[in-house]
Design a protein around this motif. Structure first.
Motif, PDB file in Angstrom:
ATOM      1  N   THR A 137       0.801  -1.208  -0.081  1.00  0.00           N
ATOM      2  CA  THR A 137       0.310  -0.286   0.014  1.00  0.00           C
ATOM      3  C   THR A 137       0.826   1.442   0.164  1.00  0.00           C
ATOM      4  N   GLN A 138       2.110   1.034  -0.229  1.00  0.00           N
ATOM      5  CA  GLN A 138       2.952   2.157  -0.154  1.00  0.00           C
ATOM      6  C   GLN A 138       3.929   2.265  -1.361  1.00  0.00           C
ATOM      7  N   PRO A 139       3.329   2.004  -2.761  1.00  0.00           N
ATOM      8  CA  PRO A 139       3.894   2.026  -3.566  1.00  0.00           C
ATOM      9  C   PRO A 139       5.131   2.337  -4.114  1.00  0.00           C
ATOM     10  N   ASP A 140       5.387   4.288  -3.571  1.00  0.00           N
ATOM     11  CA  ASP A 140       6.060   4.442  -4.111  1.00  0.00           C
ATOM     12  C   ASP A 140       7.445   3.573  -3.154  1.00  0.00           C
ATOM     13  N   GLN A 141       6.964   3.643  -2.359  1.00  0.00           N
ATOM     14  CA  GLN A 141       8.117   3.109  -1.156  1.00  0.00           C
ATOM     15  C   GLN A 141       9.528   1.824  -1.577  1.00  0.00           C
ATOM     16  N   VAL A 142       8.461   0.763  -2.343  1.00  0.00           N
ATOM     17  CA  VAL A 142       7.847  -0.373  -2.853  1.00  0.00           C
ATOM     18  C   VAL A 142       9.008  -0.374  -4.544  1.00  0.00           C
ATOM     19  N   MET A 143       8.330   0.657  -5.032  1.00  0.00           N
ATOM     20  CA  MET A 143       8.875   0.842  -6.314  1.00  0.00           C
ATOM     21  C   MET A 143      10.293   1.387  -6.587  1.00  0.00           C
ATOM     22  N   ALA A 144      10.710   2.108  -5.407  1.00  0.00           N
ATOM     23  CA  ALA A 144      11.853   2.635  -5.751  1.00  0.00           C
ATOM     24  C   ALA A 144      12.724   1.708  -4.587  1.00  0.00           C
ATOM     25  N   HIS A 145      12.904   0.465  -4.118  1.00  0.00           N
ATOM     26  CA  HIS A 145      13.666  -0.434  -3.656  1.00  0.00           C
ATOM     27  C   HIS A 145      14.785  -0.799  -4.607  1.00  0.00           C
ATOM     28  N   PRO A 146      16.100  -0.793  -4.638  1.00  0.00           N
ATOM     29  CA  PRO A 146      17.130  -1.415  -5.290  1.00  0.00           C
ATOM     30  C   PRO A 146      16.433  -2.849  -5.865  1.00  0.00           C
ATOM     31  N   ALA A 147      15.721  -3.928  -5.749  1.00  0.00           N
ATOM     32  CA  ALA A 147      16.030  -4.663  -6.620  1.00  0.00           C
ATOM     33  C   ALA A 147      14.890  -4.434  -7.114  1.00  0.00           C
ATOM     34  N   ILE A 148      13.675  -3.618  -7.025  1.00  0.00           N
ATOM     35  CA  ILE A 148      12.416  -3.142  -8.046  1.00  0.00           C
ATOM     36  C   ILE A 148      13.191  -2.398  -8.592  1.00  0.00           C
ATOM     37  N   ALA A 149      14.088  -1.187  -8.195  1.00  0.00           N
ATOM     38  CA  ALA A 149      14.388  -0.609  -9.468  1.00  0.00           C
ATOM     39  C   ALA A 149      15.169  -0.710 -10.870  1.00  0.00           C
ATOM     40  N   ASN A 150      15.671  -2.605 -10.173  1.00  0.00           N
ATOM     41  CA  ASN A 150      16.912  -3.151 -11.066  1.00  0.00           C
ATOM     42  C   ASN A 150      15.793  -3.553 -12.045  1.00  0.00           C
ATOM     43  N   LEU A 151      14.864  -4.220 -11.729  1.00  0.00           N
ATOM     44  CA  LEU A 151      14.179  -4.861 -12.625  1.00  0.00           C
ATOM     45  C   LEU A 151      13.844  -3.677 -13.711  1.00  0.00           C
ATOM     46  N   LEU A 152      13.073  -2.344 -13.406  1.00  0.00           N
ATOM     47  CA  LEU A 152      12.729  -1.782 -13.927  1.00  0.00           C
ATOM     48  C   LEU A 152      13.750  -0.655 -14.719  1.00  0.00           C
ATOM     49  N   ASP A 153      14.826  -0.711 -14.383  1.00  0.00           N
ATOM     50  CA  ASP A 153      15.768   0.207 -15.142  1.00  0.00           C
ATOM     51  C   ASP A 153      15.949  -0.084 -16.639  1.00  0.00           C
ATOM     52  N   ALA A 154      15.490  -1.398 -16.829  1.00  0.00           N
ATOM     53  CA  ALA A 154      15.871  -1.471 -18.248  1.00  0.00           C
ATOM     54  C   ALA A 154      14.782  -1.170 -19.312  1.00  0.00           C
ATOM     55  N   GLY A 155      13.841  -1.426 -18.900  1.00  0.00           N
ATOM     56  CA  GLY A 155      12.887  -0.315 -19.197  1.00  0.00           C
ATOM     57  C   GLY A 155      12.363  -1.349 -21.163  1.00  0.00           C
ATOM     58  N   GLU A 156      11.907  -2.723 -19.987  1.00  0.00           N
ATOM     59  CA  GLU A 156      11.137  -3.965 -20.462  1.00  0.00           C
ATOM     60  C   GLU A 156      10.222  -4.099 -19.722  1.00  0.00           C
ATOM     61  N   PRO A 157       8.972  -4.468 -20.808  1.00  0.00           N
ATOM     62  CA  PRO A 157       8.151  -5.298 -20.056  1.00  0.00           C
ATOM     63  C   PRO A 157       7.542  -5.643 -18.582  1.00  0.00           C
ATOM     64  N   VAL A 158       7.264  -5.299 -17.767  1.00  0.00           N
ATOM     65  CA  VAL A 158       7.156  -6.425 -16.657  1.00  0.00           C
ATOM     66  C   VAL A 158       5.577  -6.458 -16.172  1.00  0.00           C
ATOM     67  N   ALA A 159       5.176  -7.317 -15.637  1.00  0.00           N
ATOM     68  CA  ALA A 159       3.884  -8.490 -15.262  1.00  0.00           C
ATOM     69  C   ALA A 159       3.934  -8.466 -13.741  1.00  0.00           C
ATOM     70  N   LEU A 160       3.220  -7.167 -13.312  1.00  0.00           N
ATOM     71  CA  LEU A 160       2.210  -6.824 -12.033  1.00  0.00           C
ATOM     72  C   LEU A 160       1.252  -7.561 -11.560  1.00  0.00           C
ATOM     73  N   LEU A 161       1.336  -8.973 -10.462  1.00  0.00           N
ATOM     74  CA  LEU A 161       0.600  -9.690  -9.807  1.00  0.00           C
ATOM     75  C   LEU A 161      -0.410  -9.445  -9.250  1.00  0.00           C
ATOM     76  N   MET A 162      -1.047  -8.665  -8.762  1.00  0.00           N
ATOM     77  CA  MET A 162      -1.855  -8.628  -7.942  1.00  0.00           C
ATOM     78  C   MET A 162      -2.480  -9.965  -6.950  1.00  0.00           C
ATOM     79  N   GLY A 163      -2.015 -10.910  -7.422  1.00  0.00           N
ATOM     80  CA  GLY A 163      -3.440 -11.838  -6.389  1.00  0.00           C
ATOM     81  C   GLY A 163      -3.904 -12.062  -5.296  1.00  0.00           C
ATOM     82  N   LEU A 164      -5.750 -11.892  -5.032  1.00  0.00           N
ATOM     83  CA  LEU A 164      -6.063 -12.100  -3.583  1.00  0.00           C
ATOM     84  C   LEU A 164      -5.355 -11.168  -2.875  1.00  0.00           C
TER      85      LEU A 164
END
Length: 279
Positions: A137-164
């Protein structure tokens, strides 16, 4: 405080076993062992009203396998974020994705301390998979985490799963804002996949069922929101919703039809699923 023995195991510091946890309740419904009496008591209340609840949990796992298989295969997605991932079980997101393509990268996100303990242990030997202990529920903090920032850096499509997970946020506008913040941070061509408990609001037996569930669970899960199809669909606003749209899981399938056999039809199924692409 030192770890304390409980139910034949250890309770890690920071885990409250006196209150039910959504992740542990789901684990129990799937037949897992990472749960405590408070979780089992809530499950008994749910099953008393809806004996099908265990099948709903299994249907959600089938959905997870089908959607990830399609994303990693036909859609050629190589990067995944599993937000509110819950306990590891058979065929986790990284296992499904990496079975389709060995170089797939996965980041799990969950703020449940017990999930974090199990998740990190599971991923020790997998350098393309990471766990982030954070509140979705704190998406700015989540997306700033290095592991996710690294995932996004390449600019390639990402699948975001939000199950239940999104139905645990009772305010609809807040839920929309959270999802929108995540989607805005994703590259063009990314996907969002959601499952969510729903209320058909048609005056029929399923509406009666979810109304009874909501009344009986309001003390233990006060923020649980059974939303209409229109409200769940609104979580995908601004995206290209993939057919068949937001439907009950028994009716949901990837483009081109089901990858596996048709699931059992449950006339009282209360879980809806949808998949959309960011233009």
């Amino acid at each position: 405080m030192a770890d304390q023995p409980m139910s034949g195991g250890l309770v890690t510091h920071g885990i409250d076993i006196t209150r039910p946890s959504g992740a542990r309740v789901y684990d129990y419904l799937l037949g897992g062992k990472d749960n405590y009496e408070a979780d089992r008591e809530l499950c008994r209340e749910i099953v008393k009203i809806a004996p099908e609840a265990r099948e709903w949990a299994r249907a959600n796992r089938r959905w997870l396998k089908e959607v990830i298989t399609w994303l990693a295969g036909e859609a050629r997605v190589r990067r995944f974020i599993d937000a509110g991932c819950g306990f590891p079980t058979a065929d986790n997101t990284h296992q499904i994705a990496q079975r389709m393509h060995l170089q797939s990268s996965v980041v799990y996100v969950d703020n449940d301390p017990s999930v974090a303990t199990h998740g990190r242990a599971l991923l020790l030997d997998n350098d393309r998979t990471h766990f982030v202990a954070a509140d979705l529920t704190q998406p700015d903090q989540v997306m700033a985490h290095p592991a996710i920032a690294n995932l996004l850096d390449a600019g390639e499509p990402v699948a975001l799963l939000m199950g239940l997970v999104l139905h645990h946020i009772d305010d609809l506008e807040q839920t929309r804002a959270i999802v929108r913040t995540y989607v805005d941070a994703l590259p063009q061509g990314s996907y969002l996949a959601i499952t969510h408990v729903g209320n058909p609001q048609d005056g029929g037996p399923v509406e009666a069922l979810v109304t009874e569930l909501g009344e009986n669970l309001k003390d233990t899960t006060p923020t649980l929101a059974f939303r209409s199809v229109e409200q769940i669909t609104s979580l995908f606003d601004g995206m290209e919703l993939i057919k068949p749209g937001v439907v009950r899981l028994a009716e949901w399938h990837v483009p081109g039809g089901r990858l596996d056999e048709d699931p059992p039809h449950d006339a009282r199924d209360v879980i809806y699923g949808g998949l959309a692409r960011k233009r």
